[in-house]
Design a protein around this motif. Sequence first.
Motif, PDB file in Angstrom:
ATOM      1  N   SER A  97      21.928   7.715 -18.940  1.00 16.10           N
ATOM      2  CA  SER A  97      22.634   8.695 -18.120  1.00 16.10           C
ATOM      3  C   SER A  97      22.870   8.142 -16.725  1.00 16.10           C
ATOM      4  O   SER A  97      21.941   7.659 -16.076  1.00 16.10           O
ATOM      5  N   ALA A  99      23.485  10.000 -14.359  1.00 11.99           N
ATOM      6  CA  ALA A  99      22.991  11.033 -13.442  1.00 11.99           C
ATOM      7  C   ALA A  99      21.631  10.669 -12.857  1.00 11.99           C
ATOM      8  O   ALA A  99      21.162  11.317 -11.926  1.00 11.99           O
ATOM      9  N   ALA A 133      21.439  19.572 -25.928  1.00 13.09           N
ATOM     10  CA  ALA A 133      21.958  20.276 -24.752  1.00 13.09           C
ATOM     11  C   ALA A 133      21.007  21.401 -24.398  1.00 13.09           C
ATOM     12  O   ALA A 133      20.400  22.016 -25.264  1.00 13.09           O
ATOM     13  N   ASN A 138      23.642  24.305 -19.489  1.00 11.96           N
ATOM     14  CA  ASN A 138      24.900  23.778 -20.000  1.00 11.96           C
ATOM     15  C   ASN A 138      25.065  22.289 -19.663  1.00 11.96           C
ATOM     16  O   ASN A 138      26.115  21.860 -19.178  1.00 11.96           O
ATOM     17  N   GLU A 139      23.993  21.532 -19.884  1.00 10.65           N
ATOM     18  CA  GLU A 139      24.045  20.085 -19.671  1.00 10.65           C
ATOM     19  C   GLU A 139      23.112  19.400 -20.655  1.00 10.65           C
ATOM     20  O   GLU A 139      22.281  20.034 -21.304  1.00 10.65           O
ATOM     21  N   ALA A 140      23.258  18.092 -20.774  1.00 17.35           N
ATOM     22  CA  ALA A 140      22.457  17.321 -21.724  1.00 17.35           C
ATOM     23  C   ALA A 140      21.000  17.238 -21.264  1.00 17.35           C
ATOM     24  O   ALA A 140      20.718  17.188 -20.065  1.00 17.35           O
TER      25      ALA A 140
END
Length: 161
Positions: A97, A99, A133, A138-140
């Motif tokens: 990721s 992120a 998820a 509402n994200e991985a």
Amino acid sequence: MTDQKIGAQLDDLGLVIDMEEGDRVAEAVVTVTTRLRSGALMDHQPVHVPAQFKPVPYPVQRRVVTIMEANQLLSEGQKQRVRDWLEANGIDPKWVSAAGPITVHSRAVNGNEGGYRIKYTEFCRGEDGQRFADPGLNEAVTVERCVLQTVALDEDPEVKP
């Protein structure tokens, strides 16, 4: 089991040492064997009184090198360079990721550096390969991973010294 002070019990056993009047015991190592209720004997680890502290023989430096910051924008050449390096270290880049940061952690002792570990954020996925998820956010779902670095990252040709 609970910790118990056993000084009086040692006195009852007749623990006596020969020393000059006015001298004090600074340290003692006591090996204790207890008789359990079942009648069995149990040997305990030797006890140092007062407890001995281990000296720190030398300073240990922990070093962290940031390869990529969280959500950092990279050129296509830089992305490929990082992907190749991750693959060379057994990490599949498609599960990493962006992120989270990618860092290399090491330790240095007396100028000798080693123990390089790559830390990164990876997507959690099922056996079918689909990312998990978190419906509330509402994200991985991700997890932080750490692997031993076997191949060092080469110099970035796009960055001028």
